[in-house]
Scaffold this motif. Structure first.
Motif, PDB file in Angstrom:
ATOM      1  N   ARG A   1       0.838  -1.204   0.000  1.00 30.23           N
ATOM      2  CA  ARG A   1       0.000   0.000   0.000  1.00 30.23           C
ATOM      3  C   ARG A   1       0.873   1.253   0.000  1.00 30.23           C
TER       4      ARG A   1
ATOM      5  N   ARG B   1       2.141   1.657  -3.524  1.00 28.37           N
ATOM      6  CA  ARG B   1       1.116   2.143  -4.458  1.00 28.37           C
ATOM      7  C   ARG B   1       0.770   3.610  -4.189  1.00 28.37           C
ATOM      8  N   SER B   2       0.771   3.960  -2.923  1.00 30.29           N
ATOM      9  CA  SER B   2       0.480   5.350  -2.554  1.00 30.29           C
ATOM     10  C   SER B   2       1.562   6.285  -3.102  1.00 30.29           C
TER      11      SER B   2
ATOM     12  N   PHE C   1       1.398   6.536  -6.890  1.00 30.10           N
ATOM     13  CA  PHE C   1       0.316   7.426  -7.320  1.00 30.10           C
ATOM     14  C   PHE C   1       0.845   8.848  -7.515  1.00 30.10           C
ATOM     15  N   LYS C   2       1.788   9.243  -6.659  1.00 26.41           N
ATOM     16  CA  LYS C   2       2.384  10.584  -6.799  1.00 26.41           C
ATOM     17  C   LYS C   2       3.376  10.629  -7.951  1.00 26.41           C
TER      18      LYS C   2
ATOM     19  N   ARG D   1       3.550   8.851 -10.669  1.00 27.13           N
ATOM     20  CA  ARG D   1       3.049   8.624 -12.033  1.00 27.13           C
ATOM     21  C   ARG D   1       2.387   9.856 -12.658  1.00 27.13           C
ATOM     22  N   ARG D   2       2.327  10.938 -11.908  1.00 25.00           N
ATOM     23  CA  ARG D   2       1.804  12.180 -12.503  1.00 25.00           C
ATOM     24  C   ARG D   2       2.676  12.581 -13.680  1.00 25.00           C
TER      25      ARG D   2
ATOM     26  N   GLU E   1       8.311  15.085   2.676  1.00 24.79           N
ATOM     27  CA  GLU E   1       7.270  14.650   3.614  1.00 24.79           C
ATOM     28  C   GLU E   1       7.426  15.389   4.945  1.00 24.79           C
TER      29      GLU E   1
ATOM     30  N   THR F   1       3.449  16.394   5.614  1.00 23.62           N
ATOM     31  CA  THR F   1       2.586  15.271   5.221  1.00 23.62           C
ATOM     32  C   THR F   1       2.977  13.966   5.922  1.00 23.62           C
TER      33      THR F   1
ATOM     34  N   SER G   1       0.468  12.740   8.490  1.00 25.36           N
ATOM     35  CA  SER G   1      -0.748  12.117   7.931  1.00 25.36           C
ATOM     36  C   SER G   1      -0.437  10.701   7.449  1.00 25.36           C
ATOM     37  N   LEU G   2       0.720  10.541   6.817  1.00 25.70           N
ATOM     38  CA  LEU G   2       1.092   9.215   6.298  1.00 25.70           C
ATOM     39  C   LEU G   2       1.255   8.224   7.457  1.00 25.70           C
ATOM     40  N   LEU G   3       1.887   8.681   8.542  1.00 25.49           N
ATOM     41  CA  LEU G   3       2.159   7.764   9.651  1.00 25.49           C
ATOM     42  C   LEU G   3       0.901   7.405  10.436  1.00 25.49           C
TER      43      LEU G   3
ATOM     44  N   ARG H   1      -1.910   6.911   8.900  1.00 26.32           N
ATOM     45  CA  ARG H   1      -2.531   5.893   8.039  1.00 26.32           C
ATOM     46  C   ARG H   1      -1.680   4.626   7.942  1.00 26.32           C
ATOM     47  N   GLU H   2      -0.372   4.728   8.121  1.00 25.88           N
ATOM     48  CA  GLU H   2       0.479   3.540   8.138  1.00 25.88           C
ATOM     49  C   GLU H   2       1.494   3.681   9.270  1.00 25.88           C
TER      50      GLU H   2
ATOM     51  N   LEU I   1       6.331   1.777   5.689  1.00 20.50           N
ATOM     52  CA  LEU I   1       6.078   3.023   4.950  1.00 20.50           C
ATOM     53  C   LEU I   1       7.346   3.472   4.227  1.00 20.50           C
TER      54      LEU I   1
END
Lengths: 315, 258
Positions: free
Chosen positions: B3, B6-7, B10-11, B13-14, B86, B91, B94-96, B98-99, B105
């Motif tokens: 995860r 993938r997260s 997602f950043k 691949r912009r 980060e 950020t 927020s990441l920590l 969630r994970e 991470l």
């Protein structure tokens, strides 16, 4: 009451708590930022976490979220130990020290990053955008958002896991009055949905209208925790008295002192430190030849109660 | 970790990020080919850039090896910025939340960025090969052996570039975790691998035998005056392992107060 003695309206053990800490302490160098805090936040409540700037609110919240390691003490969040945040964080939403996102990603993409990391469905992103009414601008870069929109996106991110507990650190910072009212309405909605909301602020007045439970912290130590109304009830009511002329004020004060009560002349009134003596004072004043023209029981405001509890140190 | 990967992806691949970084690598590889071809003359076979040298089976590999400095800057910069931002954006908290499993991470993020850097190296190498095949005949350079008996040299040089990119990227990650801000991490890293290491090596040649940037450059060159290939690969990867362990420990134990 000693200014920093912990005042707890209910026995903490009797409260069904979403958060319960025991002697939670954080020390940086020689500074005790949080000092033996026994914190209790009831489930299903909106609990305000109030203290002056630098009182230790954010450090406490960071310890609850596993971002900062306690120096001593521990506790439980939603039944999980603070030592194992991964046990409870999937059920917690948070907004700490203002919203923080990637400036060049859209609001929606920022939420997608967090949703992917947390393992939440893509559809949940749209749901939380709808809740905070940000769908119209969700495709715009975060850096183009107003402060209010940024705060709403922060709340949306906190809602992603459909949390049982929502921890919000100063969520109304920088908001205009309309934004503050909207935030209060949101918090009430979350409580109605069964969430526990733990929201910090350095301004008591912001939480007065919405919180059921209050936790006061000052210089890292808990000063009070309990139902918000109990804080006011704890403060002794006073009596404001006026006579027909200014000369009567000293006579009234002397009569009150003879009855064994503290009395101070303040402008055109005498303030007497015990409201229960109204009838007795009225009779005694009459016997002393003074007719009272005003006799008002005055309760302390929440702000005054807070100042009394913290020893007047609120910044 | 999946995860987290993938997260982060997602950043990455912009289009702005993906094409920006890849474009920089491709542009540099094109520049390296064009300049090398322009400078190629009829000098001796052992000269660094000569038609005879470039007509050897490992002629194309020698062109690729000339880009190791830029590769180092690119890989170090990408990983340092991706990690340190980060902290600077705030950020990380927020990441920590969630994970909370911090190593997962960090591993997911780092693997995603390393994959991006290594893929960029591969694509840039292929573009360079195509361009070199087009330009070489005009300079009288024989390319028939590049894809014949020299194919192994070309493939191993590309492999070494990927290894070096991995190494530089890991050092960028470590720097970011230490200083927790993008600009100091990138500037400090670039200053170290370019002027500082080069000056130290010139002043005390034996010191170069132990410096991380020099080892990774020697890996790309398949051994050079400073270090043999085997030594450079062994020490380089040991230093990378040290960077990974140190960085993980810092990330795992340090309070997140930004």
């Amino acid at each position: 009451m000693t200014s920093l003695a912990i005042a707890t309206a209910l026995a903490p053990a009797a409260v069904d708590a979403a958060i319960r800490t025991s002697a939670l302490t954080k020390v940086y160098g020689s500074r005790r930022v949080v000092d033996r805090a026994d914190l209790v936040v009831p489930r299903g409540s909106i609990s305000g976490f109030v203290g002056p700037n630098g009182a230790g609110k954010t450090t406490t919240l960071r310890m609850l979220l596993g971002l900062v390691r306690p120096t001593e003490g521990g506790g439980e969040v939603l039944g999980g130990s603070l030592d194992e945040p991964r046990g409870y964080l999937p059920r917690v939403g948070s907004l700490i020290e203002g919203p923080a996102f990637y400036p060049t990603l859209s609001g929606r993409s920022n939420l997608r990053v967090l949703a992917t990391l947390g393992g939440f469905a893509k559809a949940r992103v749209e749901e939380v955008l709808e809740i905070v009414e940000l769908r119209d601008r969700a495709g715009d870069h975060y850096r183009t958002y107003s402060l209010g929109m940024k705060q709403r996106l922060g709340v949306a991110a906190a809602l992603l896991p459909q949390p049982e507990l929502l921890v919000l650190d100063e969520p109304t910072n920088g908001l205009d009055p309309g934004g503050i009212i909207e935030t209060r309405a949101l918090l009430r909605r979350f409580r109605e949905q069964g969430m526990t909301v733990f929201v910090s602020s350095h301004l008591l007045s912001e939480l007065e209208q919405v919180a059921d439970w209050l936790v006061l912290i000052d210089k890292g130590r808990l000063a009070y925790q309990g139902p918000i109304g109990d804080l006011v009830d704890r403060s002794k009511a006073t009596l404001l008295v006026a006579g027909e002329s200014a000369a009567d004020l000293e006579v009234i004060a002397a009569v009150a002192r003879r009855l064994g009560h503290g009395a101070t002349v303040v402008d055109s009134h005498v303030r007497i430190d015990d409201a229960s003596v109204a009838a007795e004072l009225n009779r005694a004043a009459m016997n002393a030849g003074v007719t009272l023209t005003e006799l008002t029981v005055q309760r302390a405001s929440l702000e005054e109660s807070f100042l009394a509890v913290t020893g007047g140190l609120q910044s | 970790m999946t995860r987290a990967f993938r997260s982060e992806w997602f950043k990455i691949r912009r289009p702005g990020v993906l094409l920006g970084g890849l474009g920089a690598m491709v542009a540099f590889s094109i520049l390296a080919v064009v300049l090398t071809m322009a400078r190629a003359d009829s000098g001796p076979r052992d000269a660094a850039v000569s038609i005879a040298r470039l007509s050897q089976p490992d002629g194309f590999a020698s062109i690729l090896q000339r880009g190791s400095d830029f590769l180092g800057v690119f890989a170090l910069g990408v990983l340092a910025v991706a990690t340190a931002q980060e902290y600077s954006n705030g950020t990380l908290r927020s990441l920590l939340v969630r994970e909370p499993r911090r190593i997962r991470l960090l591993a997911g993020k780092t693997v995603a960025n390393l994959l991006y850097v290594c893929a960029s190296v591969l694509v840039a190498s292929l573009v360079a090969l195509l361009l070199a095949l087009v330009l070489a005949p005009g300079k009288g350079i024989t390319t028939s052996e590049w894809l014949g008996s020299g194919l192994g040299d070309t493939a191993s040089t590309i492999g070494n570039l990927v290894v070096a990119a991995f190494g530089f990227g890991m050092f960028g990650t470590l720097l970011a975790l230490v200083v927790r801000a993008p600009a100091p991490a990138v500037i400090g890293g670039v200053l170290w691998i370019l002027p500082v290491e080069n000056l130290l090596t010139r002043a005390w040649p034996n010191v170069g035998h132990w410096l991380p940037g020099q080892q990774l450059a020697a890996v790309v060159a398949r051994g050079n005056d400073i270090s043999s290939y085997g030594w450079a690969l062994g020490l380089g990867m040991s230093l990378v392992a040290f960077a990974a362990i140190t960085g993980s420990a810092l990330f795992r134990w340090r309070d997140v107060s930004v």
